[in-house]
Design an enzyme around this catalytic site. Structure first.
Site, PDB file in Angstrom:
ATOM      1  N   LYS A  72     -69.808 -14.680 -65.435  1.00  0.00           N
ATOM      2  CA  LYS A  72     -70.759 -13.804 -66.127  1.00  0.00           C
ATOM      3  C   LYS A  72     -72.183 -13.979 -65.576  1.00  0.00           C
ATOM      4  CE  LYS A  72     -68.043 -13.510 -70.413  1.00  0.00           C
ATOM      5  NZ  LYS A  72     -68.070 -13.651 -71.904  1.00  0.00           N
ATOM      6  N   ARG A 112     -56.983 -19.768 -69.537  1.00  0.00           N
ATOM      7  CA  ARG A 112     -57.653 -19.869 -70.843  1.00  0.00           C
ATOM      8  C   ARG A 112     -57.870 -21.331 -71.220  1.00  0.00           C
ATOM      9  NH1 ARG A 112     -59.869 -15.318 -73.580  1.00  0.00           N
ATOM     10  NH2 ARG A 112     -59.530 -16.478 -75.499  1.00  0.00           N
ATOM     11  N   PHE A 142     -71.411  -7.718 -82.317  1.00  0.00           N
ATOM     12  CA  PHE A 142     -72.040  -8.223 -81.095  1.00  0.00           C
ATOM     13  C   PHE A 142     -71.817  -7.316 -79.884  1.00  0.00           C
ATOM     14  CE2 PHE A 142     -67.890 -10.459 -81.489  1.00  0.00           C
ATOM     15  CZ  PHE A 142     -67.293 -10.080 -80.296  1.00  0.00           C
ATOM     16  N   TYR A 160     -64.786  -3.915 -72.355  1.00  0.00           N
ATOM     17  CA  TYR A 160     -64.767  -4.587 -73.664  1.00  0.00           C
ATOM     18  C   TYR A 160     -64.436  -3.634 -74.808  1.00  0.00           C
ATOM     19  CZ  TYR A 160     -66.549  -9.169 -72.093  1.00  0.00           C
ATOM     20  OH  TYR A 160     -66.686 -10.419 -71.528  1.00  0.00           O
ATOM     21  N   GLU A 163     -56.879  -5.471 -67.219  1.00  0.00           N
ATOM     22  CA  GLU A 163     -58.166  -5.914 -66.675  1.00  0.00           C
ATOM     23  C   GLU A 163     -58.149  -6.006 -65.141  1.00  0.00           C
ATOM     24  OE1 GLU A 163     -59.075  -9.515 -68.830  1.00  0.00           O
ATOM     25  OE2 GLU A 163     -59.540  -8.393 -70.661  1.00  0.00           O
ATOM     26  N   HIS A 220     -65.408 -15.017 -68.347  1.00  0.00           N
ATOM     27  CA  HIS A 220     -64.370 -14.286 -69.071  1.00  0.00           C
ATOM     28  C   HIS A 220     -63.021 -14.670 -68.502  1.00  0.00           C
ATOM     29  CE1 HIS A 220     -62.023 -10.991 -70.757  1.00  0.00           C
ATOM     30  NE2 HIS A 220     -61.441 -10.936 -69.565  1.00  0.00           N
ATOM     31  N   ASN A 267     -71.558 -17.261 -72.273  1.00  0.00           N
ATOM     32  CA  ASN A 267     -70.598 -18.355 -72.170  1.00  0.00           C
ATOM     33  C   ASN A 267     -69.910 -18.450 -70.803  1.00  0.00           C
ATOM     34  OD1 ASN A 267     -68.982 -16.157 -72.452  1.00  0.00           O
ATOM     35  ND2 ASN A 267     -67.901 -16.860 -74.284  1.00  0.00           N
TER      36      ASN A 267
HETATM   37  P1  IDP Z   1     -63.210 -14.718 -75.289  1.00  0.00           P
HETATM   38  O1  IDP Z   1     -64.145 -14.345 -74.145  1.00  0.00           O
HETATM   39  O2  IDP Z   1     -63.142 -16.198 -75.503  1.00  0.00           O
HETATM   40  O3  IDP Z   1     -61.846 -14.082 -75.166  1.00  0.00           O
HETATM   41  P2  IDP Z   1     -63.776 -12.719 -77.344  1.00  0.00           P
HETATM   42  O4  IDP Z   1     -63.611 -12.958 -78.809  1.00  0.00           O
HETATM   43  O5  IDP Z   1     -62.783 -11.848 -76.656  1.00  0.00           O
HETATM   44  O6  IDP Z   1     -63.888 -14.155 -76.640  1.00  0.00           O
HETATM   45  O7  IDP Z   1     -65.239 -12.110 -77.145  1.00  0.00           O
HETATM   46  C1  IDP Z   1     -65.618 -11.520 -75.915  1.00  0.00           C
HETATM   47  C2  IDP Z   1     -67.001 -12.022 -75.546  1.00  0.00           C
HETATM   48  O8  IDP Z   1     -67.942 -11.550 -76.524  1.00  0.00           O
HETATM   49  C3  IDP Z   1     -67.189 -13.544 -75.573  1.00  0.00           C
HETATM   50  O9  IDP Z   1     -66.750 -14.196 -74.406  1.00  0.00           O
HETATM   51  C4  IDP Z   1     -68.684 -13.677 -75.772  1.00  0.00           C
HETATM   52  O10 IDP Z   1     -69.414 -13.442 -74.563  1.00  0.00           O
HETATM   53  C5  IDP Z   1     -68.961 -12.521 -76.739  1.00  0.00           C
HETATM   54  N1  IDP Z   1     -68.891 -12.947 -78.145  1.00  0.00           N
HETATM   55  C6  IDP Z   1     -67.782 -13.254 -78.867  1.00  0.00           C
HETATM   56  N2  IDP Z   1     -68.076 -13.588 -80.135  1.00  0.00           N
HETATM   57  C7  IDP Z   1     -69.422 -13.467 -80.234  1.00  0.00           C
HETATM   58  C8  IDP Z   1     -70.359 -13.667 -81.305  1.00  0.00           C
HETATM   59  O11 IDP Z   1     -69.996 -14.031 -82.445  1.00  0.00           O
HETATM   60  N3  IDP Z   1     -71.671 -13.461 -81.005  1.00  0.00           N
HETATM   61  C9  IDP Z   1     -72.104 -13.057 -79.774  1.00  0.00           C
HETATM   62  N4  IDP Z   1     -71.272 -12.842 -78.740  1.00  0.00           N
HETATM   63  C10 IDP Z   1     -69.950 -13.058 -78.963  1.00  0.00           C
HETATM   64 MG    MG Z   2     -61.319 -12.056 -75.175  1.00  0.00          MG
END
Ligand code: IDP
Ligand code: MG
Length: 137
Positions: A9, A85, A57, A49, A126, A115, A112
């Site tokens: 990212k 993962r 968010f 997404y 994807e 992805h 974070n």
């Molecule tokens: P993942 O990337 O671990 O699969 P997902 O729930 O699919 O997590 O969420 C996609 C992306 O959205 C996350 O990687 C993160 O960048 C963002 N995200 C998820 N939850 C939150 C939140 O509560 N606040 C802000 N950003 C979030």
């Molecule tokens: Mg996800």
């Protein structure tokens, strides 16, 4: 062999972590299958997404993912989706286990670092979202 999709990212690319992150996968039995370095536009990020479009968010996530270049990578290995993962760790780096990519490189729940596809079905969608068949090895 299975394929998964990872995206380094904008936060992690900006901090020059791309090489370290790719190395983690190479050290754990993954092979590169495809790669491109791109800057997504809004439409591309929203489509990627789309499953999160109703989440609070979503707008902020799309702004973040279009804020700078990303490294989009297809990786292959037996059980690539699940094993990636595991290496990546929990969405929120404060909950991520020691030694995971997010523990070591992520800033926050949104920024974070990486992805990773969450199921074989989403991996197929994807990988196809970014790569044509002839761009994959
Ligand atoms: P993942 O990337 O671990 O699969 P997902 O729930 O699919 O997590 O969420 C996609 C992306 O959205 C996350 O990687 C993160 O960048 C963002 N995200 C998820 N939850 C939150 C939140 O509560 N606040 C802000 N950003 C979030
Ligand atoms: Mg996800």
């Amino acid at each position: 062999m299975e394929r998964t999709l990872i995206i380094v990212k904008p936060d992690a690319v900006g901090k020059n972590f791309s090489g370290d992150i790719i190395k983690r996968f190479e050290n754990n039995g993954f092979k590169l299958s495809g790669a491109k370095f791109i800057k997504m536009d809004k439409k591309k990020a929203e489509g990627f997404y789309y499953v999160h479009k109703e989440r609070p968010f979503f707008g902020s996530l799309v702004d973040f993912m279009t804020s700078g270049p990303v490294f989009v990578i297809s990786l292959k290995k037996d059980n690539a989706v699940k094993d990636a993962r595991k290496l990546i760790g929990a969405t929120n780096p404060s909950n991520a286990e020691a030694g995971t990519i997010r523990k070591d490189f992520a800033e926050s729940i949104e920024r974070n670092a990486i992805h990773g596809s969450d199921s074989t079905e989403s991996a197929q969608f994807e990988v196809g979202y970014f790569f044509k068949a002839e761009e994959l090895l």
